[in-house]
Design an enzyme around this catalytic site. Sequence first.
Site, short mmCIF file in Angstrom:
data_model
loop_
_atom_site.label_atom_id
_atom_site.label_comp_id
_atom_site.label_asym_id
_atom_site.label_seq_id
_atom_site.Cartn_x
_atom_site.Cartn_y
_atom_site.Cartn_z
CD GLU A 66 84.30 87.83 -2.34
OE1 GLU A 66 84.78 88.60 -1.49
OE2 GLU A 66 84.84 86.76 -2.66
CD GLU A 91 85.65 84.84 -6.35
OE1 GLU A 91 86.47 83.97 -6.72
OE2 GLU A 91 85.44 85.13 -5.15
CE LYS A 102 85.53 85.71 1.43
NZ LYS A 102 85.19 86.43 0.20
CD GLU A 158 84.88 96.02 -4.98
OE1 GLU A 158 85.73 96.59 -5.70
OE2 GLU A 158 84.47 94.86 -5.20
#
Length: 404
Positions: free
Chosen positions: A187, A189, A241, A347
């Site tokens: 991810e 970020e 996570k 994605e």
Amino acid sequence: MTDWLGLAADDPFGISTLPYGVVLIDGQPQPAVRIGGSALLLRPAVQALLPEHADLFAGPNLDAFLAAGPDSWLDVRTAVTTWLIDETYRGQLEPLLRPLAGLPTVLPFSVADYVDFYASENHARNVGRIFRPDAESLLPNWKHLPVGYHGRAGTVVVSGTEVRRPLGQRQAGDGVEFGPSQRLDIEAEVGFVVGPGSSQGQPVPIADFDRHVFGVVLLNDWSARDIQAWEYVPLGPFLGKSFATSISAWITPLAALQTARVPAVPRDPAPLPYLDDTGDSWNLDLSIEVRLNGELISRPPFATMYWTAAQMMAHMTVNGASLRPGDLYGSGTVSGPEPDQLGSLLELSWGGSRPFALADGSQRSYLSDGDEIVMTATAPGPDGARIGISEVRGRIVPALDGPA
């Protein structure tokens, strides 16, 4: 401004950037500021030239400096800038410069609490379309508050730390199996590092953002999607996570990013008063690049985020939760509207259903052992310069044998 190191005008870590980190000198941690390809050791520099702030760098990390607040941050940044552009200081400072090549870095501050948000509308809609294709992509609360979860501070690691593939439970048909994650993801970020804390029970308003947040890092919130999918109902992310979150070794101060502020995206419906930033609604124009084994796979634009860092801070404290020096909060995955702007493999591969092609002709969905992810970013600086946001790098190593 011209430094006496002779850095190129387009160096992203020039005199306008000056991020802070901690390096190891003879095995001992030393607070430092980055200038070009060198680290300036702050403890001896400040002791000699700015002794009233010597206590801020006497320890093994940046904790005292972060807690000192905006006036001290400005004093040190102003002094370091002066030292590096005024030849008068060259003789004193050159012996305190160390080449970054081969110089170990460590986590620059003690992470007090870690919160991860979900602030990109593009990312949230994509996730909704992947997992709920026949329903509204955004859940009803999403445009009313910055959705987030409280993560595990103890597994935040510095850039360059290897990340071990996590073990856990995952659904297998009608049953459950245990083993290494098969859908290990990234991810992309931006992380925000908190300096001075706040009083418990007292919400921190948006207007106080610059008093509490010192600077930014790039953040990779590694995610085991198969473990996460099985565990997250009804309480949200946990083991999928908490095994590792990687951050930059160098914190870029907000003071370096003043020219990178751009208007935030419009919000509809209007947020509640404590999230209303009318008159001072801004985001950071950070251009992020994500590379898989050296190949560029995405360019997520941070300026497209729906919720801003100041709104995230206000929401995080509106219930009376206090801030503490060293708190870290992540923006959530940064994804833009275009196919090459997606900040997760989830994605990019559309949940694994559409593997994406690499330059060598291979196709990928999730991470393999040995893969290395490197994220970098830049932002607009003064007079056309670019401000560098220090990279976050991590390589996947195989899972350990599971418990008997």
